[in-house]
Design an enzyme around this catalytic site. Structure first.
Site, PDB file in Angstrom:
ATOM      1  CG  ASP A 103       0.049  -0.378   2.410  1.00 10.89           C
ATOM      2  OD1 ASP A 103       0.672  -0.263   2.432  1.00 10.89           O
ATOM      3  OD2 ASP A 103      -1.731  -0.758   3.338  1.00 10.89           O
ATOM      4  CG  HIS A 118       4.907  -9.442  -0.946  1.00 13.58           C
ATOM      5  ND1 HIS A 118       4.001  -9.785   0.822  1.00 13.58           N
ATOM      6  CD2 HIS A 118       5.148 -10.835  -0.930  1.00 13.58           C
ATOM      7  CE1 HIS A 118       4.109 -11.167   1.198  1.00 13.58           C
ATOM      8  NE2 HIS A 118       5.406 -11.903   0.546  1.00 13.58           N
ATOM      9  CB  CYS A 129       4.041  -3.408 -24.351  1.00 16.64           C
ATOM     10  SG  CYS A 129       3.327  -2.304 -23.504  1.00 16.64           S
ATOM     11  CB  THR A 187       3.211 -10.135   9.654  1.00 17.67           C
ATOM     12  OG1 THR A 187       2.912 -10.712   8.492  1.00 17.67           O
ATOM     13  CG2 THR A 187       3.595 -10.480  10.914  1.00 17.67           C
ATOM     14  CB  SER A 188      -1.136 -13.832  10.338  1.00 14.14           C
ATOM     15  OG  SER A 188      -0.907 -13.992   8.440  1.00 14.14           O
TER      16      SER A 188
HETATM   17  P1  NAD Z   1      -2.664 -10.960   7.587  1.00 17.17           P
HETATM   18  O1  NAD Z   1      -3.786 -10.747   6.967  1.00 17.17           O
HETATM   19  O2  NAD Z   1      -2.381 -12.260   7.063  1.00 17.17           O
HETATM   20  O3  NAD Z   1      -2.176 -10.761   8.914  1.00 17.17           O
HETATM   21  C1  NAD Z   1      -3.236  -9.656   9.063  1.00 17.17           C
HETATM   22  C2  NAD Z   1      -2.612  -9.073  11.090  1.00 17.17           C
HETATM   23  O4  NAD Z   1      -2.429  -8.500  11.466  1.00 17.17           O
HETATM   24  C3  NAD Z   1      -3.801 -10.950  12.041  1.00 17.17           C
HETATM   25  O5  NAD Z   1      -2.331 -11.041  12.734  1.00 17.17           O
HETATM   26  C4  NAD Z   1      -3.640  -9.900  13.391  1.00 17.17           C
HETATM   27  O6  NAD Z   1      -4.223 -10.090  13.433  1.00 17.17           O
HETATM   28  C5  NAD Z   1      -3.025  -8.977  12.632  1.00 17.17           C
HETATM   29  N1  NAD Z   1      -3.630  -6.731  13.515  1.00 17.17           N
HETATM   30  C6  NAD Z   1      -5.199  -6.489  12.778  1.00 17.17           C
HETATM   31  N2  NAD Z   1      -5.331  -5.727  13.044  1.00 17.17           N
HETATM   32  C7  NAD Z   1      -4.448  -5.079  14.191  1.00 17.17           C
HETATM   33  C8  NAD Z   1      -3.740  -4.120  13.926  1.00 17.17           C
HETATM   34  N3  NAD Z   1      -4.975  -3.155  14.322  1.00 17.17           N
HETATM   35  N4  NAD Z   1      -2.357  -3.210  15.107  1.00 17.17           N
HETATM   36  C9  NAD Z   1      -1.335  -4.640  14.538  1.00 17.17           C
HETATM   37  N5  NAD Z   1      -2.296  -5.537  14.423  1.00 17.17           N
HETATM   38  C10 NAD Z   1      -2.965  -6.381  13.511  1.00 17.17           C
HETATM   39  O7  NAD Z   1      -1.382 -10.000   6.822  1.00 17.17           O
HETATM   40  P2  NAD Z   1      -0.338 -10.331   6.640  1.00 17.17           P
HETATM   41  O8  NAD Z   1       0.457 -11.442   7.450  1.00 17.17           O
HETATM   42  O9  NAD Z   1       0.457  -9.461   6.055  1.00 17.17           O
HETATM   43  O10 NAD Z   1      -0.188 -11.465   5.241  1.00 17.17           O
HETATM   44  C11 NAD Z   1      -1.085 -10.880   4.461  1.00 17.17           C
HETATM   45  C12 NAD Z   1      -0.765 -11.005   2.099  1.00 17.17           C
HETATM   46  O11 NAD Z   1      -1.321  -9.896   2.370  1.00 17.17           O
HETATM   47  C13 NAD Z   1       1.042 -10.159   2.807  1.00 17.17           C
HETATM   48  O12 NAD Z   1       1.263 -11.249   2.296  1.00 17.17           O
HETATM   49  C14 NAD Z   1       0.976  -8.356   2.219  1.00 17.17           C
HETATM   50  O13 NAD Z   1       1.063  -8.127   1.040  1.00 17.17           O
HETATM   51  C15 NAD Z   1      -0.927  -8.622   1.569  1.00 17.17           C
HETATM   52  N6  NAD Z   1      -1.886  -7.827   2.525  1.00 17.17           N
HETATM   53  C16 NAD Z   1      -1.470  -6.691   2.262  1.00 17.17           C
HETATM   54  C17 NAD Z   1      -2.071  -5.677   2.845  1.00 17.17           C
HETATM   55  C18 NAD Z   1      -2.095  -3.527   2.265  1.00 17.17           C
HETATM   56  O14 NAD Z   1      -0.644  -3.588   1.840  1.00 17.17           O
HETATM   57  N7  NAD Z   1      -2.358  -3.093   3.367  1.00 17.17           N
HETATM   58  C19 NAD Z   1      -3.767  -5.450   3.226  1.00 17.17           C
HETATM   59  C20 NAD Z   1      -4.101  -6.811   3.060  1.00 17.17           C
HETATM   60  C21 NAD Z   1      -3.252  -8.203   2.436  1.00 17.17           C
HETATM   61 ZN    ZN Z   2       0.822  -3.002 -23.761  1.00 12.40          ZN
END
Ligand code: NAD
Ligand code: ZN
Length: 247
Positions: A103, A118, A129, A187-188
């Site tokens: 993001d 990522h 292209c 992160t999960s």
């Molecule tokens: P995930 O969605 O698997 O897990 C989210 C984690 O955040 C959970 O463990 C949850 O308990 C925790 N969480 C929820 N609210 C929170 C808060 N306020 N403060 C701190 N933690 C909080 O996320 P992931 O492990 O990053 O894996 C998901 C994949 O999806 C990544 O590879 C990422 O690239 C992508 N993704 C990115 C975005 C983004 O860019 N914002 C959004 C969704 C998914």
């Molecule tokens: Zn093109």
């Protein structure tokens, strides 16, 4: 271990401290995560929609989820968690943020040393292209968006089923292998290979501080300290503690 103990270790570590962030750090900005409460998972299987094969089969379906995400980002701002990490870096107490997020909110908050594991949705490229265009200029009303050549556009992100580009992969491993304190935020800990970064850091002797409202598979397996709570609340408290300890 108290917040003060962690802060002391961070002052000792200085620029060799690092953070690994996931979707959770952006939740308080209004970006839904994949897993956990309010996660995208409740609506679709992210591994299915964000898989390269699914994209190739049905780009319109991929874009029906990714399009609104990119459009919503235009009005989304970093939160106190992103800002606290940027402030730690400016203070010389954090050397890098390794993020799984696509993001761009860390950079918007002022973090300079950001490794995007990522990729980022800020840029789209044509699968035919390879022409690159800023996603802000992309036509998102008619999905999937197309290049002038007729090819389908895709964001410059790593989809499930694709490899992490060698640059970010090697850089993250180097950082993990030499860091003093690693903050593991929102992160999960189940998406590989990002989830192995804290393990590399742990094996190299780093203090692993996990910040999340809920425990994860990492909590038991690799974290030395678990700070339960939202990153937008915990990180500013940690920043204050580090500033007190550094005086
Ligand atoms: P995930 O969605 O698997 O897990 C989210 C984690 O955040 C959970 O463990 C949850 O308990 C925790 N969480 C929820 N609210 C929170 C808060 N306020 N403060 C701190 N933690 C909080 O996320 P992931 O492990 O990053 O894996 C998901 C994949 O999806 C990544 O590879 C990422 O690239 C992508 N993704 C990115 C975005 C983004 O860019 N914002 C959004 C969704 C998914
Ligand atoms: Zn093109």
């Amino acid at each position: 271990m108290t917040l003060e103990d962690i802060a002391k270790r961070m002052v000792e570590g200085g620029k060799s401290n690092a953070a690994l962030t996931g979707a959770g750090i952006s939740v308080e900005s209004g970006v839904p995560p994949f897993r956990g409460k309010g996660g995208l998972w409740e609506k679709v299987d992210p591994v299915e929609f964000a898989h390269i094969e699914a994209f190739r089969r049905d780009p319109a379906k991929y874009w029906s989820i990714r399009g609104p995400f990119i459009r919503d980002l235009r009005s989304i701002r970093p939160n106190a968690g992103h800002e606290a990490l940027a402030a730690l870096e400016a203070d010389g107490m954090l050397g890098a943020v390794i993020t799984q997020n696509i993001d761009g909110l860390h950079q918007e908050a002022g973090s300079r040393s950001v490794i995007e594991f990522h990729g980022n949705v800020a840029v789209l490229y044509c699968v035919e292209c390879r022409r690159r265009i800023p996603s802000a200029e992309a036509p998102l009303d008619d999905l999937p968006p197309r290049c002038g050549c007729g090819g389908v556009l895709r964001p410059d992100v790593v989809m499930f089923g694709e490899a992490i580009p060698p640059g970010p992969m090697i850089r993250s491993q180097e950082i993990a292998g030499s860091c003093a304190v690693m903050l593991v935020v929102g992160t999960s800990g189940v998406v590989q290979p990002a989830a192995s970064i804290p393990l590399i850091a742990r094996r190299a002797g780093a203090l692993i501080v996990e910040i999340n409202p809920d425990e994860t598979p990492l909590t038991e397996a690799v974290s030395d300290v678990f700070l339960a709570g939202k990153s937008g609340e915990v990180l500013p408290r940690l920043l204050e503690a580090v500033r007190r300890a550094g005086r």
